[in-house]
Scaffold this motif. Structure first.
Motif, mmCIF file in Angstrom:
data_model
loop_
_atom_site.group_PDB
_atom_site.id
_atom_site.type_symbol
_atom_site.label_atom_id
_atom_site.label_comp_id
_atom_site.label_asym_id
_atom_site.label_seq_id
_atom_site.Cartn_x
_atom_site.Cartn_y
_atom_site.Cartn_z
ATOM 1 N N ALA A 2 1.019 0.687 15.622
ATOM 2 C CA ALA A 2 0.331 -0.093 14.601
ATOM 3 C C ALA A 2 0.157 0.689 13.311
ATOM 4 N N GLY A 3 0.268 2.014 13.389
ATOM 5 C CA GLY A 3 0.096 2.821 12.196
ATOM 6 C C GLY A 3 0.290 4.290 12.524
ATOM 7 N N CYS A 4 0.295 5.094 11.474
ATOM 8 C CA CYS A 4 0.438 6.532 11.645
ATOM 9 C C CYS A 4 -0.312 7.252 10.544
ATOM 10 N N GLY A 5 -0.550 8.514 10.790
ATOM 11 C CA GLY A 5 -1.191 9.365 9.810
ATOM 12 C C GLY A 5 -0.924 10.812 10.178
ATOM 13 N N ALA A 6 -1.027 11.689 9.195
ATOM 14 C CA ALA A 6 -0.723 13.094 9.436
ATOM 15 C C ALA A 6 -1.713 13.976 8.701
ATOM 16 N N LEU A 7 -1.817 15.194 9.202
ATOM 17 C CA LEU A 7 -2.631 16.229 8.576
ATOM 18 C C LEU A 7 -1.731 17.430 8.345
ATOM 19 N N LYS A 8 -1.658 17.855 7.097
ATOM 20 C CA LYS A 8 -0.845 19.017 6.734
ATOM 21 C C LYS A 8 -1.784 20.163 6.370
ATOM 22 N N GLU A 9 -1.531 21.316 6.956
ATOM 23 C CA GLU A 9 -2.322 22.487 6.604
ATOM 24 C C GLU A 9 -1.763 23.096 5.324
ATOM 25 N N ILE A 10 -2.613 23.153 4.295
ATOM 26 C CA ILE A 10 -2.230 23.764 3.020
ATOM 27 C C ILE A 10 -2.628 25.245 3.042
ATOM 28 N N THR A 11 -3.869 25.511 3.438
ATOM 29 C CA THR A 11 -4.358 26.870 3.656
ATOM 30 C C THR A 11 -5.251 26.815 4.893
ATOM 31 N N SER A 12 -5.788 27.953 5.279
ATOM 32 C CA SER A 12 -6.663 27.974 6.459
ATOM 33 C C SER A 12 -7.973 27.224 6.226
ATOM 34 N N SER A 13 -8.261 26.860 4.977
ATOM 35 C CA SER A 13 -9.502 26.131 4.691
ATOM 36 C C SER A 13 -9.266 24.769 4.039
ATOM 37 N N LEU A 14 -8.002 24.396 3.824
ATOM 38 C CA LEU A 14 -7.693 23.137 3.143
ATOM 39 C C LEU A 14 -6.605 22.375 3.882
ATOM 40 N N GLY A 15 -6.912 21.114 4.184
ATOM 41 C CA GLY A 15 -5.928 20.222 4.781
ATOM 42 C C GLY A 15 -5.632 19.071 3.846
ATOM 43 N N GLU A 16 -4.462 18.478 4.046
ATOM 44 C CA GLU A 16 -4.056 17.323 3.243
ATOM 45 C C GLU A 16 -3.693 16.169 4.168
ATOM 46 N N ILE A 17 -4.216 15.008 3.862
ATOM 47 C CA ILE A 17 -3.842 13.798 4.594
ATOM 48 C C ILE A 17 -2.515 13.309 4.043
ATOM 49 N N LYS A 18 -1.578 13.039 4.953
ATOM 50 C CA LYS A 18 -0.243 12.571 4.572
ATOM 51 C C LYS A 18 0.118 11.351 5.417
ATOM 52 N N SER A 19 1.037 10.569 4.909
ATOM 53 C CA SER A 19 1.731 9.526 5.665
ATOM 54 C C SER A 19 0.807 8.533 6.367
ATOM 55 N N MET A 20 -0.300 8.177 5.725
ATOM 56 C CA MET A 20 -1.153 7.137 6.279
ATOM 57 C C MET A 20 -0.471 5.792 6.018
ATOM 58 N N LYS A 21 -0.159 5.109 7.088
ATOM 59 C CA LYS A 21 0.529 3.823 6.954
ATOM 60 C C LYS A 21 0.154 2.927 8.121
ATOM 61 N N THR A 22 -0.171 1.679 7.804
ATOM 62 C CA THR A 22 -0.418 0.664 8.820
ATOM 63 C C THR A 22 0.714 -0.337 8.776
ATOM 64 N N ASP A 23 1.258 -0.657 9.929
ATOM 65 C CA ASP A 23 2.290 -1.695 10.038
ATOM 66 C C ASP A 23 1.699 -2.999 9.523
ATOM 67 N N SER A 24 2.467 -3.751 8.749
ATOM 68 C CA SER A 24 1.957 -4.976 8.120
ATOM 69 C C SER A 24 1.422 -5.985 9.132
ATOM 70 N N ARG A 25 1.888 -5.934 10.374
ATOM 71 C CA ARG A 25 1.391 -6.865 11.398
ATOM 72 C C ARG A 25 -0.035 -6.546 11.834
ATOM 73 N N PHE A 26 -0.515 -5.347 11.482
ATOM 74 C CA PHE A 26 -1.820 -4.907 11.955
ATOM 75 C C PHE A 26 -2.801 -4.603 10.828
ATOM 76 N N LEU A 27 -2.528 -5.097 9.621
ATOM 77 C CA LEU A 27 -3.429 -4.851 8.495
ATOM 78 C C LEU A 27 -4.798 -5.463 8.764
ATOM 79 N N ARG A 28 -5.834 -4.792 8.269
ATOM 80 C CA ARG A 28 -7.222 -5.243 8.347
ATOM 81 C C ARG A 28 -7.728 -5.372 9.783
ATOM 82 N N LYS A 29 -7.222 -4.521 10.662
ATOM 83 C CA LYS A 29 -7.661 -4.537 12.061
ATOM 84 C C LYS A 29 -8.321 -3.212 12.468
#
Length: 153
Positions: free
Chosen positions: A60-87
């Protein structure tokens, strides 16, 4: 409806397909130099952890966490399949990613998203979770199509 959020090793190809659709959509709403979504060929970066959200076994969707440094993360690739929006799929993924960032003891988590109307639902979600505008980070630069958000943990 139960949403299962689990680590995904990308072996079944489902996330690749979802991210390819995500990239197409990003190029529809932003010029090429302003699209910062992960290309499927960069999915195996050891600094990136992926989760898949499934409902009744269907991605239904995906998301990722990328480590930038040992104290900073970045959220990447947050995506919901169109069939599952607003759920609640994006909310479930974001909560799992924030939980992981806290377990890793990151001091902050940031993200880049688009700033046009097409991104309004995502921006609203991030703001509900306490994300605030911030300056470009890591390798990003100021871009009129990008919005940078951060949250102290």
């Amino acid at each position: 409806m139960y949403i299962s959020v689990q680590l995904d090793n990308l072996s079944d190809g489902a996330i690749n397909k979802l991210l390819e659709a995500h990239l197409k959509e990003m190029y529809r709403h932003s010029p090429p130099g302003s699209v910062h979504a992960l290309n499927p060929d960069k999915l195996n970066d050891p600094m990136v952890t992926f989760w898949g959200a499934r409902i009744d076994g269907v991605l239904a969707g995906c998301g990722a966490l990328k480590e930038i440094t040992s104290s900073l993360g970045e959220i990447k690739s947050m995506k919901t399949d169109s069939r599952f929006l607003r759920k609640g799929v994006a909310r479930a993924l974001l909560e799992r990613i924030l939980e992981e960032a806290k377990q890793r003891k990151y001091k902050e988590i940031k993200l880049e998203t688009g700033r046009t109307e097409a991104f309004a639902p995502a921006i609203a979600l991030y703001r509900r979770y306490g994300f605030e505008d911030c300056e470009p980070f890591n390798n990003y630069t100021n871009d009129p199509f990008s919005l940078f958000l951060g949250k102290k943990l």
